[in-house]
Design a protein around this motif. Sequence first.
Motif, PDB file in Angstrom:
ATOM      1  N   UNK A 126       7.300   4.471   7.862  1.00 60.50           N
ATOM      2  CA  UNK A 126       6.479   3.877   7.130  1.00 60.50           C
ATOM      3  C   UNK A 126       5.107   3.188   7.823  1.00 60.50           C
ATOM      4  N   UNK A 127       5.435   2.926   8.948  1.00 61.74           N
ATOM      5  CA  UNK A 127       4.189   2.304   9.873  1.00 61.74           C
ATOM      6  C   UNK A 127       2.856   2.976   9.511  1.00 61.74           C
ATOM      7  N   UNK A 128       1.963   2.179   9.336  1.00 62.32           N
ATOM      8  CA  UNK A 128       0.573   2.719   9.198  1.00 62.32           C
ATOM      9  C   UNK A 128      -0.091   3.067  10.621  1.00 62.32           C
ATOM     10  N   UNK A 129      -0.572   4.376  10.819  1.00 60.94           N
ATOM     11  CA  UNK A 129      -1.115   4.746  11.972  1.00 60.94           C
ATOM     12  C   UNK A 129      -2.468   4.296  11.970  1.00 60.94           C
ATOM     13  N   UNK A 130      -3.110   3.408  12.719  1.00 56.74           N
ATOM     14  CA  UNK A 130      -4.574   2.989  12.745  1.00 56.74           C
ATOM     15  C   UNK A 130      -5.329   3.934  13.773  1.00 56.74           C
ATOM     16  N   UNK A 131      -6.333   4.538  13.282  1.00 53.14           N
ATOM     17  CA  UNK A 131      -7.263   5.284  14.142  1.00 53.14           C
ATOM     18  C   UNK A 131      -7.574   4.776  15.444  1.00 53.14           C
ATOM     19  N   UNK A 184       4.321  12.618   8.876  1.00 52.34           N
ATOM     20  CA  UNK A 184       3.189  11.580   8.322  1.00 52.34           C
ATOM     21  C   UNK A 184       2.422  12.049   7.144  1.00 52.34           C
ATOM     22  N   UNK A 185       2.335  10.926   6.458  1.00 52.52           N
ATOM     23  CA  UNK A 185       1.592  11.405   5.152  1.00 52.52           C
ATOM     24  C   UNK A 185       0.296  10.634   5.217  1.00 52.52           C
ATOM     25  N   UNK A 186      -0.659  11.242   4.480  1.00 50.26           N
ATOM     26  CA  UNK A 186      -2.051  10.726   4.537  1.00 50.26           C
ATOM     27  C   UNK A 186      -2.424  10.310   3.145  1.00 50.26           C
ATOM     28  N   UNK A 187      -3.198   9.063   2.791  1.00 51.63           N
ATOM     29  CA  UNK A 187      -3.701   8.877   1.392  1.00 51.63           C
ATOM     30  C   UNK A 187      -5.013   8.561   1.681  1.00 51.63           C
ATOM     31  N   UNK A 188      -5.782   8.996   0.474  1.00 52.34           N
ATOM     32  CA  UNK A 188      -7.173   9.124   0.535  1.00 52.34           C
ATOM     33  C   UNK A 188      -7.668   7.826   0.650  1.00 52.34           C
ATOM     34  N   UNK A 189      -8.510   7.350   1.642  1.00 54.66           N
ATOM     35  CA  UNK A 189      -9.300   6.191   1.998  1.00 54.66           C
ATOM     36  C   UNK A 189      -8.352   5.123   2.596  1.00 54.66           C
ATOM     37  N   UNK A 190      -6.945   5.495   2.968  1.00 60.67           N
ATOM     38  CA  UNK A 190      -6.064   4.737   3.440  1.00 60.67           C
ATOM     39  C   UNK A 190      -5.563   5.273   4.761  1.00 60.67           C
ATOM     40  N   UNK A 191      -6.033   6.442   5.024  1.00 57.97           N
ATOM     41  CA  UNK A 191      -5.517   6.956   6.493  1.00 57.97           C
ATOM     42  C   UNK A 191      -3.940   7.542   6.327  1.00 57.97           C
ATOM     43  N   UNK A 192      -3.434   7.422   7.383  1.00 54.32           N
ATOM     44  CA  UNK A 192      -1.969   8.011   7.708  1.00 54.32           C
ATOM     45  C   UNK A 192      -1.005   7.058   8.022  1.00 54.32           C
TER      46      UNK A 192
END
Length: 183
Positions: free
Chosen positions: A27-32, A59-67
């Motif tokens: 569930x961790x957000x992967x910040x670029x 991983x999962x991607x969301x529009x405008x949210x990243x991965x």
Amino acid sequence: MGTAPTKAELLYQRLRGDILAGRHRPGQRLRYAELCERYGTSMGVLREGLLRLAEQGLVEGEAQQGFHVVSLSAEDLAELTDARVELETVALRHALADGDVEWESRLLAAHHRLARSSLVESGDPDRMSDTWVEQHAAFHAALLDGCANRRLKAIAASLRESAELYRRWSLPLGDDRERDIAA
């Protein structure tokens, strides 16, 4: 003669390894920006690696949210386990009927190699050994390899790959260090 791995391939391998080892939590957000700095890479190489990981369901991607790293759930694990038990039982039944002495020999050899592999990486008890992971996969492939039905084997392999996240995350996130996996 093989070609050297690309920057994207190397990043993909490192990031995949870190996800499977639980260094990036479910569930961790992967910040670029953080990932580019951590792995010493460019945004383009990182995006290519993340897209490959998304194709594999890591991983999962969301529009405008990243991965973000996929989340774990008891419900998903129960459904996945149930599907594997049902399908692999059928495939194993076929393997026992279709397999020959060569299949039995390969299966015994695969089990022998697995039994002699260390489960954890030396110096990193929260990470499964790459050798053990390879031998574990080889043993399960050998188990069903006697099955002549290619579709059954392909579906079983796909479900097994889906379970890899849960298997690999069981060490860093689990608390059952005394479990007898070989048994």
